[in-house]
Design a protein around this motif. Structure first.
Motif, PDB file in Angstrom:
ATOM      1  N   ILE A  55      45.983  -1.300  19.093  1.00 23.67           N
ATOM      2  CA  ILE A  55      45.213  -2.030  19.806  1.00 23.67           C
ATOM      3  C   ILE A  55      44.665  -3.105  18.717  1.00 23.67           C
ATOM      4  CG2 ILE A  55      43.030  -2.511  20.988  1.00 23.67           C
ATOM      5  CD1 ILE A  55      43.515   0.194  22.202  1.00 23.67           C
ATOM      6  N   LYS A  56      44.513  -2.564  17.448  1.00 23.84           N
ATOM      7  CA  LYS A  56      44.007  -4.020  16.285  1.00 23.84           C
ATOM      8  C   LYS A  56      44.895  -4.852  16.205  1.00 23.84           C
ATOM      9  CE  LYS A  56      40.901  -0.740  13.848  1.00 23.84           C
ATOM     10  NZ  LYS A  56      40.710   0.095  12.691  1.00 23.84           N
ATOM     11  N   ASP A  57      46.205  -4.368  16.127  1.00 24.02           N
ATOM     12  CA  ASP A  57      47.292  -5.570  15.965  1.00 24.02           C
ATOM     13  C   ASP A  57      47.227  -6.269  17.222  1.00 24.02           C
ATOM     14  OD1 ASP A  57      48.299  -4.611  13.631  1.00 24.02           O
ATOM     15  OD2 ASP A  57      50.102  -3.733  14.227  1.00 24.02           O
ATOM     16  N   ALA A  58      47.156  -5.964  18.393  1.00 27.96           N
ATOM     17  CA  ALA A  58      47.440  -6.723  19.559  1.00 27.96           C
ATOM     18  C   ALA A  58      46.280  -7.806  19.700  1.00 27.96           C
ATOM     19  CB  ALA A  58      47.177  -5.653  20.818  1.00 27.96           C
ATOM     20  N   LEU A  59      44.781  -7.264  19.280  1.00 29.98           N
ATOM     21  CA  LEU A  59      43.847  -8.114  19.452  1.00 29.98           C
ATOM     22  C   LEU A  59      44.070  -9.414  18.066  1.00 29.98           C
ATOM     23  CD1 LEU A  59      40.860  -5.705  19.758  1.00 29.98           C
ATOM     24  CD2 LEU A  59      42.006  -7.359  21.366  1.00 29.98           C
ATOM     25  N   LYS A  60      44.586  -8.829  17.038  1.00 27.57           N
ATOM     26  CA  LYS A  60      44.809  -9.870  15.875  1.00 27.57           C
ATOM     27  C   LYS A  60      46.144 -10.863  16.602  1.00 27.57           C
ATOM     28  CE  LYS A  60      46.271 -10.375  11.057  1.00 27.57           C
ATOM     29  NZ  LYS A  60      46.713  -9.611  10.061  1.00 27.57           N
ATOM     30  N   LEU A  62      46.544 -11.837  19.668  1.00 31.06           N
ATOM     31  CA  LEU A  62      45.888 -12.782  20.758  1.00 31.06           C
ATOM     32  C   LEU A  62      45.064 -13.768  19.807  1.00 31.06           C
ATOM     33  CD1 LEU A  62      45.154 -10.245  23.476  1.00 31.06           C
ATOM     34  CD2 LEU A  62      46.740 -12.068  23.790  1.00 31.06           C
ATOM     35  N   GLU A  63      44.528 -13.363  18.837  1.00 35.82           N
ATOM     36  CA  GLU A  63      43.764 -14.072  18.126  1.00 35.82           C
ATOM     37  C   GLU A  63      44.375 -15.466  17.198  1.00 35.82           C
ATOM     38  OE1 GLU A  63      41.540 -11.965  15.407  1.00 35.82           O
ATOM     39  OE2 GLU A  63      40.135 -11.052  16.815  1.00 35.82           O
ATOM     40  N   THR A  64      45.584 -14.902  16.986  1.00 37.89           N
ATOM     41  CA  THR A  64      46.514 -15.834  16.130  1.00 37.89           C
ATOM     42  C   THR A  64      47.635 -16.364  16.884  1.00 37.89           C
ATOM     43  OG1 THR A  64      47.919 -13.919  15.385  1.00 37.89           O
ATOM     44  CG2 THR A  64      45.993 -14.699  13.826  1.00 37.89           C
ATOM     45  N   ASN A  65      47.871 -15.954  18.238  1.00 37.01           N
ATOM     46  CA  ASN A  65      49.086 -16.416  18.953  1.00 37.01           C
ATOM     47  C   ASN A  65      50.378 -16.206  18.393  1.00 37.01           C
ATOM     48  OD1 ASN A  65      50.241 -17.422  21.174  1.00 37.01           O
ATOM     49  ND2 ASN A  65      50.342 -19.606  20.245  1.00 37.01           N
ATOM     50  N   ASN A  66      50.223 -14.854  17.862  1.00 34.97           N
ATOM     51  CA  ASN A  66      51.543 -14.357  17.154  1.00 34.97           C
ATOM     52  C   ASN A  66      51.862 -12.952  17.799  1.00 34.97           C
ATOM     53  OD1 ASN A  66      53.608 -13.668  15.479  1.00 34.97           O
ATOM     54  ND2 ASN A  66      52.397 -13.480  13.650  1.00 34.97           N
ATOM     55  N   VAL A  67      52.858 -12.993  18.846  1.00 35.24           N
ATOM     56  CA  VAL A  67      53.328 -11.975  19.591  1.00 35.24           C
ATOM     57  C   VAL A  67      54.138 -10.976  18.718  1.00 35.24           C
ATOM     58  CG1 VAL A  67      55.479 -12.919  20.461  1.00 35.24           C
ATOM     59  CG2 VAL A  67      54.331 -10.929  22.006  1.00 35.24           C
ATOM     60  N   ASP A  68      54.681 -11.644  17.634  1.00 31.57           N
ATOM     61  CA  ASP A  68      55.570 -10.528  16.726  1.00 31.57           C
ATOM     62  C   ASP A  68      54.523  -9.554  16.017  1.00 31.57           C
ATOM     63  OD1 ASP A  68      57.524 -12.207  17.208  1.00 31.57           O
ATOM     64  OD2 ASP A  68      57.576 -13.463  15.196  1.00 31.57           O
ATOM     65  N   LEU A  69      53.418  -9.775  15.949  1.00 32.44           N
ATOM     66  CA  LEU A  69      52.722  -8.745  15.453  1.00 32.44           C
ATOM     67  C   LEU A  69      52.626  -7.223  16.211  1.00 32.44           C
ATOM     68  CD1 LEU A  69      49.440 -10.541  14.383  1.00 32.44           C
ATOM     69  CD2 LEU A  69      51.336  -9.794  12.913  1.00 32.44           C
ATOM     70  N   VAL A  70      52.945  -7.344  17.574  1.00 31.67           N
ATOM     71  CA  VAL A  70      52.945  -6.220  18.436  1.00 31.67           C
ATOM     72  C   VAL A  70      54.336  -5.631  18.748  1.00 31.67           C
ATOM     73  CG1 VAL A  70      50.657  -6.754  19.391  1.00 31.67           C
ATOM     74  CG2 VAL A  70      52.565  -7.361  20.679  1.00 31.67           C
ATOM     75  N   LEU A  71      55.187  -6.552  18.442  1.00 34.83           N
ATOM     76  CA  LEU A  71      56.826  -5.974  18.740  1.00 34.83           C
ATOM     77  C   LEU A  71      57.321  -4.782  18.093  1.00 34.83           C
ATOM     78  CD1 LEU A  71      58.537  -9.330  19.197  1.00 34.83           C
ATOM     79  CD2 LEU A  71      57.058  -8.209  21.066  1.00 34.83           C
ATOM     80  N   LYS A  72      56.603  -4.453  17.062  1.00 36.56           N
ATOM     81  CA  LYS A  72      56.943  -3.164  16.349  1.00 36.56           C
ATOM     82  C   LYS A  72      56.619  -1.924  17.181  1.00 36.56           C
ATOM     83  CE  LYS A  72      52.860  -3.729  13.146  1.00 36.56           C
ATOM     84  NZ  LYS A  72      52.662  -4.915  13.477  1.00 36.56           N
ATOM     85  N   TRP A  73      55.681  -1.935  17.977  1.00 33.81           N
ATOM     86  CA  TRP A  73      54.879  -0.926  18.538  1.00 33.81           C
ATOM     87  C   TRP A  73      55.812  -0.373  19.863  1.00 33.81           C
ATOM     88  CZ3 TRP A  73      51.899   1.833  16.080  1.00 33.81           C
ATOM     89  CH2 TRP A  73      51.057   1.329  14.997  1.00 33.81           C
TER      90      TRP A  73
END
Length: 214
Positions: A55-60, A62-73
């Motif tokens: 969830i921390k990665d997901a919120l980050k 959304l803050e930065t408009n960078n979906v790549d941060l969550v794809l690893k999950w």
């Protein structure tokens, strides 16, 4: 019967000593995995919590408009669903905040649900911040602070006390186990708990903690 018990204890003690010698500093970490695994699947729901990295990665993201941060999950097959939902969620970020809060939560739930699917685990809802066990938070902080020695020192102290308590309980009950059936059963329960704990440690060292199997 007494000879059988003594031989069994000797085998378990020998196994325990072998495990400690072979594990070195890894030993405490393995024990933590064991204690988290025994009797509680909720311990592995860390990714369901607002304290957790998913969830921390997901919120980050959304803050930065960078979906790549969550794809690893998630898996590659799940990416289209998350990317589409992410874009819709982000597009509402600057709008009505009550509406956005609902959409954001739906995105987080979907991400965590898909991640849990990759682990073969059910999704039972998001857990609030503060619901994660302290030992899990400590393990995360260890990674962030690059301080494994500090973690091992704390775990050695805690786990040593836990195992000593189990051992001393068995040793005390062994002296009175033949006085009555009730005392005998108390001894057996403590003995089984103690020896099975040691055997489980051995299994974890040989085969891993089996996170995805719990």
């Amino acid at each position: 019967m007494k000879a059988i018990e003594i031989n069994q204890k000797s085998r378990n003690l020998g196994k325990f000593q072998t495990v400690r010698r072979s594990a070195g500093k890894i030993f405490p970490v393995v024990l933590v995995a064991l204690f988290l695994a025994i009797g509680t699947a909720s311990a592995f729901a860390h990714c369901d919590s607002y304290d957790g990295p998913t969830i921390k990665d997901a919120l980050k993201a959304l803050e930065t408009n960078n979906v790549d941060l969550v794809l690893k999950w998630i898996s590659e097959e799940q990416e289209p669903e998350i990317i589409s939902l992410f874009n819709k969620t982000y597009s509402l970020r600057s709008g009505d905040q009550e509406v956005y809060a609902i959409v954001e939560k739906h995105f987080l739930e979907t991400l965590v649900r898909l991640h849990r699917e990759t682990e073969g685990m059910p999704f039972t809802g998001l857990k609030p911040a503060g619901s994660t066990k302290q030992i899990i938070l400590l393990s995360d902080n260890t990674l962030q602070n690059n301080d494994i020695d500090g973690l091992l020192e704390k775990l050695n102290n805690h786990i040593g006390n836990v195992l000593r308590e189990k051992y001393e309980k068995v040793a005390a009950l062994e002296k009175v186990k033949d006085q009555s059936v009730e005392k005998g059963r108390e001894y057996v329960a403590a003995y089984v708990d103690y020896t099975h704990t040691i055997e489980s440690i051995h299994d974890i060292l040989e085969h891993g903690s089996g996170h995805h199997e719990h």
